[in-house]
Design an enzyme around this catalytic site. Sequence first.
Site, PDB file in Angstrom:
ATOM      1  CE  LYS A  89     -35.762 -45.783 -34.293  1.00 46.73           C
ATOM      2  NZ  LYS A  89     -35.025 -46.836 -33.538  1.00 46.73           N
ATOM      3  CD  GLU A 111     -34.256 -38.043 -38.253  1.00 46.06           C
ATOM      4  OE1 GLU A 111     -35.066 -37.468 -39.002  1.00 46.06           O
ATOM      5  OE2 GLU A 111     -34.614 -38.744 -37.274  1.00 46.06           O
ATOM      6  CB  SER A 377     -37.512 -51.230 -28.222  1.00 47.24           C
ATOM      7  OG  SER A 377     -36.136 -51.442 -27.990  1.00 47.24           O
TER       8      SER A 377
HETATM    9  C1  LIG Z   1     -34.191 -46.620 -32.462  1.00 37.69           C
HETATM   10  C2  LIG Z   1     -34.335 -47.643 -31.423  1.00 37.69           C
HETATM   11  C3  LIG Z   1     -34.434 -47.316 -30.054  1.00 37.69           C
HETATM   12  C4  LIG Z   1     -34.281 -45.911 -29.538  1.00 37.69           C
HETATM   13  O1  LIG Z   1     -35.241 -45.010 -29.981  1.00 37.69           O
HETATM   14  P1  LIG Z   1     -36.395 -44.467 -29.017  1.00 37.69           P
HETATM   15  O2  LIG Z   1     -36.988 -43.348 -29.800  1.00 37.69           O
HETATM   16  O3  LIG Z   1     -35.765 -44.026 -27.750  1.00 37.69           O
HETATM   17  O4  LIG Z   1     -37.337 -45.589 -28.800  1.00 37.69           O
HETATM   18  C5  LIG Z   1     -34.633 -48.334 -29.137  1.00 37.69           C
HETATM   19  N1  LIG Z   1     -34.734 -49.613 -29.520  1.00 37.69           N
HETATM   20  C6  LIG Z   1     -34.637 -49.986 -30.821  1.00 37.69           C
HETATM   21  C7  LIG Z   1     -34.752 -51.431 -31.173  1.00 37.69           C
HETATM   22  C8  LIG Z   1     -34.435 -49.021 -31.818  1.00 37.69           C
HETATM   23  O5  LIG Z   1     -34.352 -49.396 -33.096  1.00 37.69           O
END
Ligand SMILES: *Cc1c(COP(=O)(O)O)cnc(C)c1O
Length: 393
Positions: A89, A111, A377
């Site tokens: 993010k 948000e 992610s």
């Molecule tokens: C917020 C988040 C997501 C989901 O958000 P996307 O916009 O779909 O990427 C996925 N993995 C992690 C670690 C997150 O913090």
Amino acid sequence: MSYFVNEKGYYGDFGGAYIPEMLYPNVEELRQNYLQIIGDADFQQEFHYLLKNYVGRPSPLYLAKRLSERYNANIFLKREDLNHTGAHKINNTIGQILLAERLGKKRIIAETGAGQHGVATATVCALRGLECVIYMGEIDIERQAPNVARMKMLGATVVSAVSGSKTLKDATNEAMRDWINNPVDTHYIIGSVVGPHPYPDMVSIFQSVISEETKRQLMEQTGNDQPDYVLACVGGGSNAMGMFYHFLDDEKVKLVAVEAAGKGVSSGHSAATTFLGKEGVLHGSRSILMQTADGQVIEPYSVSAGLDYPGIGPQHAHLFKVGRAEYVSITDEESLEAGLLCTRLEGIIPAIESAHAIAHLEKMKFTGGENVVVCLSGRGDKDLDTYSKYFGF
Ligand SMILES: *Cc1c(COP(=O)(O)O)cnc(C)c1O
């Protein structure tokens, strides 16, 4: 066939800017300026300087040997979990804060649901000395206390949204209301590839650094920058869009998006949008969303807060409809088991969101030798409570 946004802000049938008239000036200011600002050499230099020296990019592309043996393919993990603040993010919030500065904005709003995007936003506001207001549902404030404390330590004001279900959707409404009331000095940092045009395009451009690096790293490590498969989890879809971006026009690369099935797609407790959803308008754009026959948004459910969203970004809706990417779903249990497997085989504790993408490997059939990239992610520190309760550690 184009997989990217057209000049009207659409991806095929999806996208656009469905906003109240009072938001029009803000969104229009952004639309008219974002491409020029992002394309500017000065912006690019500052963006990449911060990605390198503040976020810690490039994030490694790691050939996970024991996962590879288990699945009979070369499994590469793109390590977004190693970024500052622990997930992808921050790529987007760095980009948007630099853009906000160039638009002369002094105040940032956002948000947040689980608080991950709130923390990433509060972080860049501290970094640049901008005022930061985070809207968060009352219920989320209670259940995500560590992230609320982080945001406050970073200097943000956390405002409780007390309407409706007191969760992400209501926090989004409050943030929109704030933006309408503060059109001149405030920028709204949306945390995924959702919202009115140009947000989905803008966020995907900032996240596209993920696939840009992956191509280069694959070339270095395998002599071929075309993987056979690319996998990523989808909440709103920003890590997936960043992971897919530079592969979209390369039809040989198969794209797999993994949604959260929750307790099962037909259980009534799910967030598997493409399976359960219909076309409609949510948070400013036309996309696919979970709704009742009369158009009320259905409350989504997933064990992972980051995937607990009733829609997907409009570009994903397009990729789904035209079949460019495959959309699958993974249950709570499957994701938790995959999180433990990754931990025990590789010594990497993934976020439960990311564990959804890993879990799908179990359902794929490989003949050996395929190159498969999974977007990791985020890191799982925030999920230790959930993992320990489930496994009884
Ligand atoms: C917020 C988040 C997501 C989901 O958000 P996307 O916009 O779909 O990427 C996925 N993995 C992690 C670690 C997150 O913090």
